[in-house]
Each structure stands twice: as structure tokens, then as C-alpha cells.
Design an enzyme around this catalytic site. Structure first.
Site, PDB file in Angstrom:
ATOM      1  N   LYS A  96       0.857  -1.187   0.000  1.00 26.39           N
ATOM      2  CA  LYS A  96       0.000   0.000   0.000  1.00 26.39           C
ATOM      3  C   LYS A  96       0.893   1.237   0.000  1.00 26.39           C
ATOM      4  O   LYS A  96       2.050   1.163   0.407  1.00 26.39           O
ATOM      5  CB  LYS A  96      -0.885   0.014   1.251  1.00 26.39           C
ATOM      6  CG  LYS A  96      -2.088   0.926   1.157  1.00 26.39           C
ATOM      7  CD  LYS A  96      -3.250   0.284   0.419  1.00 26.39           C
ATOM      8  CE  LYS A  96      -4.361   1.274   0.168  1.00 26.39           C
ATOM      9  NZ  LYS A  96      -5.580   0.621  -0.351  1.00 26.39           N
ATOM     10  N   ASP A 143      -6.885   4.583  -4.716  1.00 27.03           N
ATOM     11  CA  ASP A 143      -7.562   4.465  -3.417  1.00 27.03           C
ATOM     12  C   ASP A 143      -8.158   5.856  -3.183  1.00 27.03           C
ATOM     13  O   ASP A 143      -8.362   6.617  -4.152  1.00 27.03           O
ATOM     14  CB  ASP A 143      -6.563   4.061  -2.311  1.00 27.03           C
ATOM     15  CG  ASP A 143      -7.259   3.666  -1.006  1.00 27.03           C
ATOM     16  OD1 ASP A 143      -7.834   2.572  -0.947  1.00 27.03           O
ATOM     17  OD2 ASP A 143      -7.268   4.463  -0.054  1.00 27.03           O
TER      18      ASP A 143
END
Ligand code: NAP
Length: 460
Positions: A140, A180
Site C-alpha cells: 500500500k 484508493d
């Protein structure tokens, strides 16, 4: 997670002791990373029944190894604003675990991004990606850059600078970022352009969520929101009800929320509320999907503008009040910890029957316990929102085959994947003594796949 000490047999007690000891070391090593602790605690608690039954995972120190990322990259992102001033943000990429495939996980641009947030998201991503059944590891990234109020030029200059550093750490077989919060098709486009320029080669598989003109997949934009609804559909079908005729609340009004609303409505639900970080709208006759989509996806406006076009609806300042609206199904699709214990109790008191987490970790640990104790069907984000990354993996597959599948083909595969994730989670919950508990089931199923591969690959 409803694992009360008095019910535990000696194997469970010793597994719990082990898990608590490792957790204590995690907190000691990173005392300020609250969100990371929360994600670790949830997963660790769920694994106690697995360790009690199969102690080999403790003997191989899998927990101690898996909780430590392969590496965390943190870097300066300088960029020039429209007034000619140089601004500096911080960028991150956490490459958590690549045992079953290249690191894979989104990039978040939001002022709240810090090393705790990217670590919690990266840690969860390991198990989510394993649950999809596809060969992708966990990672991430993001930055504390705030895209709100920035011009297109500023977004482009920031994003290019971000990629100037990130490019040296990623690649189609190394690490494949995606979008995201705050990162959609526009930002992915700028990142891809900069990566291509720096590398001097066309590597379509280095990023997912790309535009359809240059290697993106049909159905990727819709995948997380549709996937949440497909997952919840499986879960509620087993209890004899359906979206059709149900009253639904969806928090947020970003990518995940928009397509969760669309799919829930297509299945006959009455979606009565959605929100942004300022407040929520309540339209008791059903939200007009096209208005929300245009306002948020095309015009980038605030959700309160909805009531200017639909005066019969109400706008209420403050986003957490959305949980006080009675509903059958609640789909938190905005951000972490948006449902706390108090909101969870209100939802239960108002008769909510099912929760489907579209966002990552939107419910606090206390809220999850309230749902489980209240016999509310609970679909944890790790399983329910895995449709996005699953279709990202389908985008990677299309890129390497130099093919494009139709929307219908991708949607059918997504549907099958969500069904399989549901079955894997239910079966694991059953096998380890907690039938119907999808928190325990999804964590065990995701963990086991990665842990077995780690054991097979030796201590590295
Ligand atoms: P997004 O497009 O940036 O949308 C986020 C939405 O949530 C925006 O409407 C935002 O409003 C709203 N929001 C933020 N904080 C809020 C709060 N406290 N209360 C109510 N609304 C709030 O992001 P996204 O891609 O939809 O992601 C949403 C969540 O899903 C995140 O947790 C993300 O990690 C997770 N997720 C996303 C994907 C994906 O494929 N995109 C996949 C898996 C999981 P403002 O405009 O006011 O900020």
C-alpha cells in the site's frame, strides 16, 4: 471478536497467550501506530482457533514474520503550486509481503495519510489479496497531499513528482500500485505517463485502474462497489432475504460508494442515504443515482448540492449522523473507523440486519463486537471489498496477454470471485469452530494461504 476467555480450552488459551505476546511486541516496537495496532489486533484474535488446532504456524514464527513489512519506503515529494511556490509532501510505499505474488495495493492521497495508516492498509491487503485466489502479494502507499481544492496542473505536478521517486521501487513483477482515496483514473494516468517516461518502456502491467485507452480493464471502476453488493447478496441469501425491498444506507460518495449504490438499486434496494466528509443526504424515496454520480464523479462537487436539485431530500451537516437512519443493510464505504461503538449500537437498536464493509476497517473493534453480539450479519472489508483488487489482477492478466475482455466477461468473473471469497470464508469459519463468523473465517482463510507459502519458501 467474541472469543471470551472463560470459553477457551487449554489449546486455545496457549494460542491466545502466544498471540498476545506477539501483539505486545508489535505495540512496543511501534507505540504510536494506532490504526496498525487495530488491524493487527483484529487479525491476531481471529487466528487463535487456527493456532490452537495447527500449532505448526506458531513453531514457524509466521506471526512475528508476517507483521513486519519487507520494507517501508518514505520519501520527499516536492512540487510547485500555481503561485510558483515550492511545496513539500511526504510519500510512502509499504511493500509488506510478496510470498504469493508481486506487492499489490492502492495509493491514497489524503491529509491523514501517515506511516500507521499505510501500514494498516498494507497489512490488511496481504490477507485480502490472498482471499481473492489470485497471485498477488500485499502492499500500500500514499501521501499526505490533499487533492481538495487543487487545480488540475497542481495535481499533475504533484503526481509526477510522487512517481519520480516511486518508479525505482515498482514494476509489473515487483509491485503494482492502483488507486484508493483521492487517487482515481486521472491520477493513475499521470503516474503511468511519468513512469513510462522515466523507464523508456511501455509496461502496462505496472499500474492498475488505468484508462480504457491505454490498458485499463472494463469493470475495474465498478468492481469494488459491485463486489461489496455481490458479497452481501451471498451472505443475506443464506438468511432468506435480499436487496430487493430492503432499505440501504451507503456512506461516502466516492468510487466505492457510487457503484455500491448503483448495484444495490439495480437489485431492487431503496438506497436512502449517502454522505461525504461534511455531511449526509437523506432521500426517503430513494437517492437519484444519476445526480450523485454526476455531482461527485464528473463535477467534483459536495454532496449537499444534491438537495438543490432534489428539494424533497434533506441535507444534514456532520457525516456520522448517517448511522441513525433506520435501515436493513448498511454499507460503510467511506473511510476507516467511521462506525464506532455508539453508531453500531444505534444501527442495531434500529433493526439493521446486515453490514457490508466497502471501506477498509470502517468499523472499530468495539463496533464489530456490537454487531456480532447483536446477531447482525457482518461482512468484513477484507472479504467484502476485495472485488477491486481482484479486478485489478484481471487487468494485469489482460495486460500480459495483450487482450481486453468485455464488461460482461469481467463482471461475471467478479461475481464468481466474490462467491468464492464468501465460500472460502464461511468454510474456514466452520472448520475452526466459529460457523457464520466471517471475520474469523476470512482472516484464517487469507492467512493460511500466505502462511503455507511462507513455510514452503523457507526463512527468507
Ligand atoms: P474516494 O473515491 O476518494 O471516496 C471517498 C469518499 O468517502 C468521498 O466521498 C469522501 O468525501 C468520503 N469520506 C471521507 N471521509 C468521510 C467521513 N468521515 N464520513 C463520510 N464520508 C467520508 O475513495 P474510494 O476509492 O471510494 O475509497 C473508499 C474506501 O474504500 C477507502 O477505505 C478505501 O481504502 C476503500 N477501498 C477502495 C477500493 C477501490 O477500488 N477504490 C478498494 C478496496 C477498498 P470527501 O469528498 O468529503 O472527502
Amino acid at each position: 471478536m467474541l472469543l471470551t476467555t472463560e470459553k477457551l480450552d487449554p489449546q486455545m488459551l496457549s494460542a491466545k497467550q502466544y498471540v498476545d505476546d506477539v501483539y505486545e511486541k508489535v505495540v512496543k516496537r511501534d507505540p504510536h501506530k494506532k490504526e496498525f495496532h487495530q488491524a493487527v489486533r483484529e487479525i491476531f484474535n481471529s487466528l487463535i482457533p487456527l493456532f490452537a488446532k495447527e500449532p505448526c504456524y506458531m513453531e514457524h514464527s509466521i506471526l512475528e514474520r508476517i507483521v513486519e513489512p519487507d520494507r517501508i519506503i518514505s520519501f520527499r515529494v516536492p512540487w510547485v503550486d500555481d503561485n510558483g511556490r515550492t511545496q513539500v509532501n511526504r510519500g510512502y510505499r509499504v511493500q509488506f509481503n510478496n510470498t504469493i505474488g508481486p506487492y499489490k495495493g492502492g495509493i491514497r492521497f489524503h491529509p491523514t495519510v501517515n506511516s500507521s495508516i499505510v501500514k494498516f492498509l498494507g497489512f490488511e491487503q496481504i490477507f485480502k489479496n490472498a482471499l481473492t485466489g489470485q497471485p498477488i502479494g500485499g502492499g500500500k502507499g500514499g501521501s499526505d497531499f490533499d487533492p481538495k481544492g487543487k487545480s488540475n496542473g497542481e495535481i499533475m505536478r504533484f503526481t509526477q513528482s510522487f512517481m519520480s521517486e516511486l518508479a525505482r521501487h515498482i514494476g509489473p513483477d515487483i509491485d503494482v500500485p492502483a488507486g484508493d482515496i483521492g487517487v482515481g483514473a486521472r491520477e493513475i494516468g499521470y503516474m503511468f505517463g511519468q513512469y513510462k517516461k522515466l523507464k523508456g518502456s511501455y509496461e502496462a502491467g505496472v499500474l492498475t485502474g488505468k484508462g480504457l485507452e491505454y490498458g485499463g480493464s472494463l469493470g475495474r471502476k465498478e468492481a469494488t462497489g459491485y463486489g461489496v453488493v455481490y458479497f452481501v447478496q451471498e451472505m443475506i441469501k443464506d438468511q432468506g432475504f435480499d436487496f430487493s425491498g430492503s432499505t440501504v444506507i451507503v456512506s461516502g460518495s466516492g468510487n466505492v460508494s457510487i457503484y455500491a449504490i448503483e448495484k444495490a438499486q439495480q437489485l431492487g434496494a431503496n438506497v436512502v442515504a449517502c454522505s461525504d466528509s461534511n455531511g449526509y443526504i437523506y432521500d426517503k424515496n430513494g437517492i437519484k443515482f444519476e445526480t450523485v454520480k454526476r455531482l461527485k464523479e464528473v463535477e467534483g462537487k459536495r454532496i449537499k448540492e444534491y438537495v438543490l436539485e432534489h428539494p424533497e431530500a434533506e441535507y444534514v451537516e456532520g457525516s456520522s449522523g448517517i448511522w441513525s437512519i433506520p435501515c436493513d443493510i448498511a454499507l460503510p464505504c467511506a473511510t476507516q473507523n467511521e462506525i464506532d461503538e455508539t453508531s453500531a449500537k444505534i444501527l442495531v437498536a434500529n433493526g439493521v440486519k446486515a453490514i457490508g464493509e466497502g471501506a477498509n476497517m470502517p468499523s472499530t473493534l468495539e463496533a464489530i463486537d456490537v454487531f456480532l453480539e447483536g446477531n447482525v450479519l457482518f461482512a468484513p472489508g477484507k472479504a467484502a471489498n476485495a472485488g477491486g483488487v481482484a479486478v485489478s489482477a484481471l487487468e494485469m492478466a489482460q495486460n500480459s496477454m495483450r487482450l481486453s475482455w468485455t464488461f460482461e466477461e469481467v463482471d461475471k468473473k467478479l461475481h464468481e470471485i466474490m462467491h468464492n471469497i464468501y465460500m472460502r470464508s464461511m468454510n474456514a469459519a466452520e472448520d475452526y469452530g466459529y460457523p457464520g463468523n466471517l471475520v474469523i473465517g476470512s482472516n484464517i482463510a487469507g492467512f493460511k494461504k500466505v502462511a503455507d507459502a511462507m513455510i514452503a519458501q523457507g526463512v527468507i
